[in-house]
Design a protein around this motif. Structure first.
Motif, PDB file in Angstrom:
ATOM      1  N   ASP A  37       0.864  -1.678  -0.068  1.00 47.07           N
ATOM      2  CA  ASP A  37      -0.015   0.022   0.351  1.00 47.07           C
ATOM      3  C   ASP A  37       0.854   1.535  -0.012  1.00 47.07           C
ATOM      4  O   ASP A  37       0.858   2.002   0.770  1.00 47.07           O
ATOM      5  CB  ASP A  37      -1.048  -0.219   1.499  1.00 47.07           C
ATOM      6  CG  ASP A  37      -2.250   0.922   1.097  1.00 47.07           C
ATOM      7  OD1 ASP A  37      -1.589   1.937   0.378  1.00 47.07           O
ATOM      8  OD2 ASP A  37      -2.796   1.284   1.615  1.00 47.07           O
ATOM      9  N   TYR A  38       1.449   1.406  -1.240  1.00 48.29           N
ATOM     10  CA  TYR A  38       2.581   2.117  -1.205  1.00 48.29           C
ATOM     11  C   TYR A  38       1.601   3.767  -1.386  1.00 48.29           C
ATOM     12  O   TYR A  38       2.824   4.205  -0.208  1.00 48.29           O
ATOM     13  CB  TYR A  38       3.266   2.428  -2.559  1.00 48.29           C
ATOM     14  CG  TYR A  38       3.742   1.092  -2.678  1.00 48.29           C
ATOM     15  CD1 TYR A  38       4.679   0.634  -1.941  1.00 48.29           C
ATOM     16  CD2 TYR A  38       3.705   0.712  -3.662  1.00 48.29           C
ATOM     17  CE1 TYR A  38       5.401  -0.526  -2.273  1.00 48.29           C
ATOM     18  CE2 TYR A  38       3.658  -0.886  -4.371  1.00 48.29           C
ATOM     19  CZ  TYR A  38       5.225  -1.635  -3.674  1.00 48.29           C
ATOM     20  OH  TYR A  38       6.142  -2.655  -3.362  1.00 48.29           O
ATOM     21  N   GLN A  39       0.346   4.277  -1.404  1.00 43.70           N
ATOM     22  CA  GLN A  39       0.103   5.661  -1.089  1.00 43.70           C
ATOM     23  C   GLN A  39       0.023   5.795   0.155  1.00 43.70           C
ATOM     24  O   GLN A  39       0.011   6.389   0.207  1.00 43.70           O
ATOM     25  CB  GLN A  39      -1.155   5.675  -2.040  1.00 43.70           C
ATOM     26  CG  GLN A  39      -1.132   5.272  -4.015  1.00 43.70           C
ATOM     27  CD  GLN A  39      -2.329   5.811  -4.864  1.00 43.70           C
ATOM     28  OE1 GLN A  39      -3.724   5.600  -4.543  1.00 43.70           O
ATOM     29  NE2 GLN A  39      -1.966   6.003  -5.802  1.00 43.70           N
ATOM     30  N   GLU A  42       3.625   6.889   1.633  1.00 48.74           N
ATOM     31  CA  GLU A  42       3.509   7.611   0.821  1.00 48.74           C
ATOM     32  C   GLU A  42       3.107   8.987   1.637  1.00 48.74           C
ATOM     33  O   GLU A  42       3.270   9.774   1.928  1.00 48.74           O
ATOM     34  CB  GLU A  42       3.669   7.887   0.265  1.00 48.74           C
ATOM     35  CG  GLU A  42       4.414   9.260  -1.008  1.00 48.74           C
ATOM     36  CD  GLU A  42       4.346   9.580  -2.560  1.00 48.74           C
ATOM     37  OE1 GLU A  42       4.406  10.208  -2.880  1.00 48.74           O
ATOM     38  OE2 GLU A  42       3.392   8.774  -2.668  1.00 48.74           O
ATOM     39  N   TYR A  43       1.618   8.475   1.930  1.00 45.98           N
ATOM     40  CA  TYR A  43       0.865  10.008   2.287  1.00 45.98           C
ATOM     41  C   TYR A  43       0.947   9.756   4.010  1.00 45.98           C
ATOM     42  O   TYR A  43       1.452  11.609   4.752  1.00 45.98           O
ATOM     43  CB  TYR A  43      -0.736   9.143   2.739  1.00 45.98           C
ATOM     44  CG  TYR A  43      -1.360  10.315   2.979  1.00 45.98           C
ATOM     45  CD1 TYR A  43      -1.869  12.243   2.769  1.00 45.98           C
ATOM     46  CD2 TYR A  43      -2.096   9.814   4.654  1.00 45.98           C
ATOM     47  CE1 TYR A  43      -2.898  12.775   3.483  1.00 45.98           C
ATOM     48  CE2 TYR A  43      -3.129  10.493   5.095  1.00 45.98           C
ATOM     49  CZ  TYR A  43      -3.552  12.071   4.328  1.00 45.98           C
ATOM     50  OH  TYR A  43      -4.861  12.818   5.132  1.00 45.98           O
ATOM     51  N   LEU A 204       8.437   8.708  -6.199  1.00 45.40           N
ATOM     52  CA  LEU A 204       8.447   8.579  -5.260  1.00 45.40           C
ATOM     53  C   LEU A 204       8.676   9.916  -4.035  1.00 45.40           C
ATOM     54  O   LEU A 204       8.455  10.441  -3.955  1.00 45.40           O
ATOM     55  CB  LEU A 204       7.808   7.172  -3.664  1.00 45.40           C
ATOM     56  CG  LEU A 204       7.642   6.300  -4.175  1.00 45.40           C
ATOM     57  CD1 LEU A 204       7.798   5.643  -3.321  1.00 45.40           C
ATOM     58  CD2 LEU A 204       5.575   7.051  -4.198  1.00 45.40           C
TER      59      LEU A 204
END
Length: 355
Positions: A37-39, A42-43, A204
């Protein structure tokens, strides 16, 4: 992520323990990154950075694969002008903050690549971390590939990435051309992982700076070369450049040796006579060793040792040969340890024979 992570966040918030709160949030972000769950990862990291909860210190970040390098006290580089200008170009490119952040330094061993990377980090005012290949490379099939993915995950999770430089020193270990390796499939998997992670890093994180060094550029994987924004060639030392570097080392070292006579002129002449001067790393060691190994009871012994290292065995070279190389009677006296009258007499006899 466990319930304990949420409880810890609440606990640290209530206690106003900002350092512990940030570390717990980073741990949660790493969890989401690990499950893909990269997003969200990053969030979370973005929120941490924007909240300015804590200004990180270099010692705060710990990693199995990334080791902090001390750059507080560095020696001058003495690089050729062309290379120095390229180093300034790297500083300018990073300061423009447009995502030009990956640089490959290539050249012979001892040409100054690693030291240049340290100076770049210092000039940028950033903390320098070096990838520890000793722990990264694993004999188990597939484990190196997993470790590379892990180290990039850690790189992506470092808070305040605009304060960090990551150094892949001698990246040849994992980046040589796949067709030149015995285990093509294993090397292919490793290289593919590096390519994927560098591409993901570009998407990213446009603030973190990546520097890689290589002594084997001709064997470097071509697809990987294209991932770097700029390639700096360190094989651009003229003989005058090397003479300047050598003189700097000589003056720096000899002042620490009491009782050793300083003869900069003869020192430089020996270097000029040498047909093939080594690059700074090796040259530095030769000069230091010549001084350190010298016999204080033998005047100018360090110059004899220097000649032996760079040109040939003085025991096998006669006075006439030294004279032909351009050494004066006085200089030959120092190198051979014979009196001025003896040197002059031998040269006169040699001239008579030649006539």
């Amino acid at each position: 992520m466990k319930k304990q992570n949420i409880l810890n966040l609440i606990k640290y918030h209530v206690e106003k323990n900002e350092n512990a709160f940030r570390n717990e949030a980073v741990s949660i972000a790493k969890y989401f990154d690990a499950i893909g769950d990269y997003q969200l990862a990053e969030y979370i990291m973005g929120l941490i950075a924007e909240s300015n909860l804590y200004v990180p210190q270099a010692s705060d970040f710990e990693s199995e694969f990334l080791k902090q390098i001390d750059i507080r006290e560095l020696q001058p580089l003495n690089l050729p002008v062309a290379i120095s200008n390229d180093i300034k170009g790297i500083i300018n490119a990073v300061n423009h903050n447009i995502g030009i952040n990956k640089f490959l330094l290539e050249g012979l061993p001892g040409s100054g690549k690693t030291e240049a990377a340290k100076h770049i980090a210092r000039l940028l005012g950033r903390t320098l971390y070096c990838v520890d290949f000793e722990h990264l490379i694993d004999s188990k099939l597939g484990q190196t590939n997993k470790n590379i993915a892990s180290v990039f995950t850690e790189i992506n999770m470092i808070p305040y990435s605009n304060k960090i430089v990551i150094l892949f020193d001698e990246i040849d270990v994992i980046a040589l051309d796949r067709v030149n390796r015995n285990d093509v499939r294993e090397m292919g998997r490793v290289t593919s992982t590096i390519l994927r992670e560098l591409d993901r890093l570009t998407d990213l994180n446009k603030e973190i700076v990546i520097i890689a060094t290589t002594n084997l550029y001709s064997n470097f994987d071509k697809a990987l070369i294209r991932r770097f924004d700029a390639i700096i060639n360190f094989n651009r030392y003229s003989k005058e450049d090397l003479l300047e570097v050598a003189e700097y080392y000589f003056i720096s070292f000899i002042k620490n040796f009491k009782g050793i006579p300083k003869d900069t002129r003869l020192f430089k002449k020996i270097l000029r006579v040498s047909s093939d001067l080594p690059y700074p790393g090796e040259l530095k060691n030769i000069i230091k060793t010549s001084l350190a190994f010298s016999d204080v009871n033998i005047e100018y012994d360090y110059l004899r040792r220097l000649y032996n290292y760079l040109i040939g065995n003085l025991e096998e070279i006669d006075i006439e040969q030294l004279h032909t190389q351009g050494f004066t009677v006085r200089e030959i006296e120092k190198l051979k340890g014979e009196s001025k009258s003896t040197v002059s007499r031998k040269l006169s006899k040699e001239e008579e024979i030649n006539e």
